[in-house]
Design a protein around this motif. Structure first.
Motif, PDB file in Angstrom:
ATOM      1  N   VAL A  94      11.826  -3.908  -7.215  1.00 36.79           N
ATOM      2  CA  VAL A  94      12.445  -3.472  -5.893  1.00 36.79           C
ATOM      3  C   VAL A  94      13.745  -4.048  -5.830  1.00 36.79           C
ATOM      4  O   VAL A  94      14.634  -3.619  -4.998  1.00 36.79           O
ATOM      5  CB  VAL A  94      11.479  -4.304  -4.565  1.00 36.79           C
ATOM      6  CG1 VAL A  94      12.138  -4.041  -3.498  1.00 36.79           C
ATOM      7  CG2 VAL A  94      10.062  -3.618  -5.029  1.00 36.79           C
ATOM      8  N   MET A  95      13.916  -5.226  -6.232  1.00 35.08           N
ATOM      9  CA  MET A  95      15.455  -5.750  -6.166  1.00 35.08           C
ATOM     10  C   MET A  95      16.720  -4.757  -6.728  1.00 35.08           C
ATOM     11  O   MET A  95      17.626  -4.618  -6.537  1.00 35.08           O
ATOM     12  CB  MET A  95      15.576  -7.231  -6.995  1.00 35.08           C
ATOM     13  CG  MET A  95      14.917  -8.128  -6.341  1.00 35.08           C
ATOM     14  SD  MET A  95      14.980  -9.559  -7.235  1.00 35.08           S
ATOM     15  CE  MET A  95      16.890 -10.106  -7.254  1.00 35.08           C
ATOM     16  N   GLY A  96      16.167  -3.594  -7.753  1.00 39.69           N
ATOM     17  CA  GLY A  96      16.955  -2.804  -8.493  1.00 39.69           C
ATOM     18  C   GLY A  96      17.566  -1.762  -7.359  1.00 39.69           C
ATOM     19  O   GLY A  96      18.536  -1.020  -7.635  1.00 39.69           O
ATOM     20  N   SER A  97      16.903  -1.765  -6.056  1.00 38.90           N
ATOM     21  CA  SER A  97      17.270  -0.715  -4.959  1.00 38.90           C
ATOM     22  C   SER A  97      18.358  -1.509  -4.076  1.00 38.90           C
ATOM     23  O   SER A  97      18.723  -1.104  -3.178  1.00 38.90           O
ATOM     24  CB  SER A  97      16.130  -0.519  -4.164  1.00 38.90           C
ATOM     25  OG  SER A  97      15.269   0.474  -5.011  1.00 38.90           O
ATOM     26  N   GLY A  98      18.828  -2.546  -4.322  1.00 36.05           N
ATOM     27  CA  GLY A  98      19.926  -3.417  -3.678  1.00 36.05           C
ATOM     28  C   GLY A  98      19.419  -4.614  -2.971  1.00 36.05           C
ATOM     29  O   GLY A  98      20.276  -5.183  -2.101  1.00 36.05           O
ATOM     30  N   LEU A  99      18.273  -4.965  -2.826  1.00 31.91           N
ATOM     31  CA  LEU A  99      17.738  -6.014  -1.935  1.00 31.91           C
ATOM     32  C   LEU A  99      17.902  -7.293  -2.856  1.00 31.91           C
ATOM     33  O   LEU A  99      17.695  -7.319  -3.908  1.00 31.91           O
ATOM     34  CB  LEU A  99      16.472  -5.837  -1.595  1.00 31.91           C
ATOM     35  CG  LEU A  99      16.035  -5.227  -0.428  1.00 31.91           C
ATOM     36  CD1 LEU A  99      16.298  -3.451  -0.787  1.00 31.91           C
ATOM     37  CD2 LEU A  99      14.355  -5.018   0.123  1.00 31.91           C
ATOM     38  N   PHE A 106       9.672 -10.275   0.266  1.00 30.35           N
ATOM     39  CA  PHE A 106       9.056 -10.005   1.736  1.00 30.35           C
ATOM     40  C   PHE A 106       8.564  -8.723   1.852  1.00 30.35           C
ATOM     41  O   PHE A 106       7.282  -8.472   2.236  1.00 30.35           O
ATOM     42  CB  PHE A 106      10.115 -10.219   2.649  1.00 30.35           C
ATOM     43  CG  PHE A 106       9.427 -10.209   4.190  1.00 30.35           C
ATOM     44  CD1 PHE A 106       9.146 -11.302   4.752  1.00 30.35           C
ATOM     45  CD2 PHE A 106       9.529  -8.852   4.876  1.00 30.35           C
ATOM     46  CE1 PHE A 106       8.636 -10.996   6.191  1.00 30.35           C
ATOM     47  CE2 PHE A 106       9.118  -8.773   6.156  1.00 30.35           C
ATOM     48  CZ  PHE A 106       8.661 -10.005   6.572  1.00 30.35           C
ATOM     49  N   GLU A 107       9.218  -7.725   1.343  1.00 27.91           N
ATOM     50  CA  GLU A 107       9.008  -6.159   1.336  1.00 27.91           C
ATOM     51  C   GLU A 107       7.657  -6.041   0.286  1.00 27.91           C
ATOM     52  O   GLU A 107       6.800  -5.240   0.905  1.00 27.91           O
ATOM     53  CB  GLU A 107       9.990  -5.346   0.767  1.00 27.91           C
ATOM     54  CG  GLU A 107      10.167  -3.955   1.279  1.00 27.91           C
ATOM     55  CD  GLU A 107      10.925  -3.884   2.748  1.00 27.91           C
ATOM     56  OE1 GLU A 107      10.733  -2.775   3.291  1.00 27.91           O
ATOM     57  OE2 GLU A 107      11.463  -5.087   3.147  1.00 27.91           O
ATOM     58  N   THR A 108       7.636  -6.447  -0.694  1.00 27.20           N
ATOM     59  CA  THR A 108       6.468  -6.335  -1.596  1.00 27.20           C
ATOM     60  C   THR A 108       5.386  -7.057  -0.925  1.00 27.20           C
ATOM     61  O   THR A 108       4.035  -6.396  -0.956  1.00 27.20           O
ATOM     62  CB  THR A 108       6.462  -6.720  -3.187  1.00 27.20           C
ATOM     63  OG1 THR A 108       6.963  -8.136  -2.979  1.00 27.20           O
ATOM     64  CG2 THR A 108       7.900  -6.051  -3.559  1.00 27.20           C
ATOM     65  N   ILE A 109       5.389  -8.309  -0.450  1.00 28.13           N
ATOM     66  CA  ILE A 109       4.316  -8.816   0.435  1.00 28.13           C
ATOM     67  C   ILE A 109       3.686  -8.190   1.545  1.00 28.13           C
ATOM     68  O   ILE A 109       2.612  -7.842   1.733  1.00 28.13           O
ATOM     69  CB  ILE A 109       4.557 -10.192   0.620  1.00 28.13           C
ATOM     70  CG1 ILE A 109       4.699 -11.184  -0.752  1.00 28.13           C
ATOM     71  CG2 ILE A 109       3.577 -10.708   1.664  1.00 28.13           C
ATOM     72  CD1 ILE A 109       5.376 -12.422  -0.127  1.00 28.13           C
ATOM     73  N   SER A 110       4.753  -7.610   2.277  1.00 29.56           N
ATOM     74  CA  SER A 110       4.372  -6.800   3.528  1.00 29.56           C
ATOM     75  C   SER A 110       3.582  -5.513   3.018  1.00 29.56           C
ATOM     76  O   SER A 110       2.690  -4.933   3.659  1.00 29.56           O
ATOM     77  CB  SER A 110       5.673  -6.394   4.126  1.00 29.56           C
ATOM     78  OG  SER A 110       5.279  -5.653   5.365  1.00 29.56           O
ATOM     79  N   ALA A 111       4.042  -4.877   1.567  1.00 32.25           N
ATOM     80  CA  ALA A 111       3.505  -3.780   1.478  1.00 32.25           C
ATOM     81  C   ALA A 111       2.080  -3.913   0.931  1.00 32.25           C
ATOM     82  O   ALA A 111       1.142  -3.258   1.391  1.00 32.25           O
ATOM     83  CB  ALA A 111       4.214  -3.050   0.235  1.00 32.25           C
ATOM     84  N   PHE A 130      12.999   3.898  -3.889  1.00 32.72           N
ATOM     85  CA  PHE A 130      12.705   2.390  -3.110  1.00 32.72           C
ATOM     86  C   PHE A 130      11.283   2.893  -1.986  1.00 32.72           C
ATOM     87  O   PHE A 130      10.514   2.162  -1.686  1.00 32.72           O
ATOM     88  CB  PHE A 130      13.722   2.018  -2.257  1.00 32.72           C
ATOM     89  CG  PHE A 130      13.461   0.856  -1.264  1.00 32.72           C
ATOM     90  CD1 PHE A 130      13.074  -0.512  -1.668  1.00 32.72           C
ATOM     91  CD2 PHE A 130      13.540   1.341   0.168  1.00 32.72           C
ATOM     92  CE1 PHE A 130      12.801  -1.552  -0.766  1.00 32.72           C
ATOM     93  CE2 PHE A 130      13.450   0.231   1.049  1.00 32.72           C
ATOM     94  CZ  PHE A 130      12.944  -0.906   0.528  1.00 32.72           C
ATOM     95  N   LEU A 131      11.784   3.966  -1.267  1.00 31.87           N
ATOM     96  CA  LEU A 131      10.873   4.681  -0.201  1.00 31.87           C
ATOM     97  C   LEU A 131       9.402   4.979  -0.875  1.00 31.87           C
ATOM     98  O   LEU A 131       8.700   4.408  -0.292  1.00 31.87           O
ATOM     99  CB  LEU A 131      11.522   5.846   0.460  1.00 31.87           C
ATOM    100  CG  LEU A 131      12.778   5.389   1.193  1.00 31.87           C
ATOM    101  CD1 LEU A 131      13.420   6.769   1.675  1.00 31.87           C
ATOM    102  CD2 LEU A 131      12.802   4.398   2.241  1.00 31.87           C
ATOM    103  N   PHE A 132       9.382   5.448  -2.137  1.00 30.00           N
ATOM    104  CA  PHE A 132       7.998   5.803  -2.446  1.00 30.00           C
ATOM    105  C   PHE A 132       7.414   4.402  -3.198  1.00 30.00           C
ATOM    106  O   PHE A 132       6.104   4.406  -2.744  1.00 30.00           O
ATOM    107  CB  PHE A 132       8.152   6.818  -3.722  1.00 30.00           C
ATOM    108  CG  PHE A 132       7.012   7.134  -4.218  1.00 30.00           C
ATOM    109  CD1 PHE A 132       6.185   7.738  -3.830  1.00 30.00           C
ATOM    110  CD2 PHE A 132       6.650   6.078  -5.505  1.00 30.00           C
ATOM    111  CE1 PHE A 132       4.742   8.157  -4.441  1.00 30.00           C
ATOM    112  CE2 PHE A 132       5.246   6.415  -6.041  1.00 30.00           C
ATOM    113  CZ  PHE A 132       4.428   7.555  -5.498  1.00 30.00           C
ATOM    114  N   SER A 133       8.247   3.615  -3.651  1.00 30.61           N
ATOM    115  CA  SER A 133       7.569   2.350  -4.239  1.00 30.61           C
ATOM    116  C   SER A 133       6.796   1.525  -3.171  1.00 30.61           C
ATOM    117  O   SER A 133       5.829   0.894  -3.491  1.00 30.61           O
ATOM    118  CB  SER A 133       8.666   1.584  -4.919  1.00 30.61           C
ATOM    119  OG  SER A 133       9.082   2.461  -5.975  1.00 30.61           O
TER     120      SER A 133
END
Length: 298
Positions: A94-99, A106-111, A130-133
């Motif tokens: 996910v960090m590969g998308s610029g985060l 936080f994004e992965t835990i939330s997901a 990123f949106l699909f992942s």
């Protein structure tokens, strides 16, 4: 409440945690393939490394020999471990998308926990990968990584009650862990495919249909658009997403019972009754206060 009388055995933990890691690697192939489709090769490399590492580690752990059955406390530990481990290993792709690391974690835990909160201020600058992942992680989390993994890997013999996922199933309905997991997976997948098909019939593009329905059925709510449901042009499409959000909030066990016993079983279910009554009351209150707010505007 049962007292946990037996110590956790590391060999058992490693063996079954390794099996779940193999399942996690298999599930990660989907966003990896999507990144290749959208030619987001830098993210593809990250997913490839994660898949390979998790698969190798999981394979080594799963080869441990153990004939003993899993205890309740061991099942609880494994469940907790996989829900901690999953967002951690998905953070780097996910960090590969610029985060940065914190926002990606936080994004992965939330997901995975289908919380639906996001640190992203806008989605207009985010890649389709990123949106699909994050929608995919949310869909998997909504079903339950452990349940989905059991449907793929764990051999019959472990009862569903050892993972505390079958408390509301009747003994005549439950076969083994694999059977209950597969029934859940089939129902969840049918809901998802039906929702996608309906949005496509209403004119929504394929990518948006998939992402909206993944977020709806999992009840996570990760929208691929900054305006959330307003990103859909059709009011009918928005109604479909709302409908499948409610359908996803209903216990999947209910669908199984309706299929075998008829719709009256669902109507008489107290949880279903409470759910719809609560939904109607909250909707009415929100509509009322939204109307007051509009009236107070200068």
């Amino acid at each position: 409440m049962k007292i946990l009388q037996y110590a956790v055995r590391p060999a058992i933990l490693c063996k079954y945690f390794g099996q779940l890691c193999i399942a996690l690697a298999a599930l990660s192939v989907v966003p990896f393939a999507v990144s290749l489709i959208f030619k987001d090769y830098s993210v593809s490399i990250r997913y490839g490394i994660v898949i390979g590492s998790v698969l190798a580690g999981g394979f080594c752990c799963s080869r441990l020999k153990s004939s003993a059955k899993m205890q309740n406390n061991e099942a609880m530990v494994i469940t907790a471990l996989i829900f901690v481990f999953s967002p951690l290993v998905m953070t780097w792709p996910v960090m590969g998308s610029g985060l940065n690391f914190t926002d990606a974690l936080f994004e992965t835990i939330s997901a995975v926990t289908t919380t639906g909160l996001s640190t992203a201020a806008t989605l207009t600058d985010k890649s389709q990968t990123f949106l699909f992942s994050r929608a995919w992680m949310q869909w998997v989390g909504g079903l339950g990584i452990v349940v989905l993994s059991m449907a793929i890997l764990i051999q019959p013999g472990l009862t569903a009650k050892r993972l505390d996922i079958a408390d509301s199933f009747d003994d005549d309905i439950i076969g083994g862990t694999r059977a209950i997991a597969r029934h859940t997976l089939i129902i969840y997948s049918l809901l998802t495919l039906t929702g996608i098909l309906l949005l496509l019939l209403l004119g929504t593009d394929f990518f948006s249909s998939v992402l909206y329905v993944l977020a709806a059925v999992s009840t996570g709510g990760f929208s691929p658009h900054d305006a959330s449901l307003q990103g859909l042009d059709s009011g009918y499409a928005r109604a479909v997403v709302i409908g499948f959000s409610m359908a996803g909030a209903v216990s999947l066990i209910v669908y199984y019972r309706v299929f075998h016993r008829g719709w009256r079983d669902a109507v008489s279910d107290q949880q279903i009754q409470a759910f719809f009554i609560t939904a109607i009351i909250i909707t009415a209150l929100l509509s009322y206060f939204s109307g007051i707010r509009r009236d107070l505007r200068p």
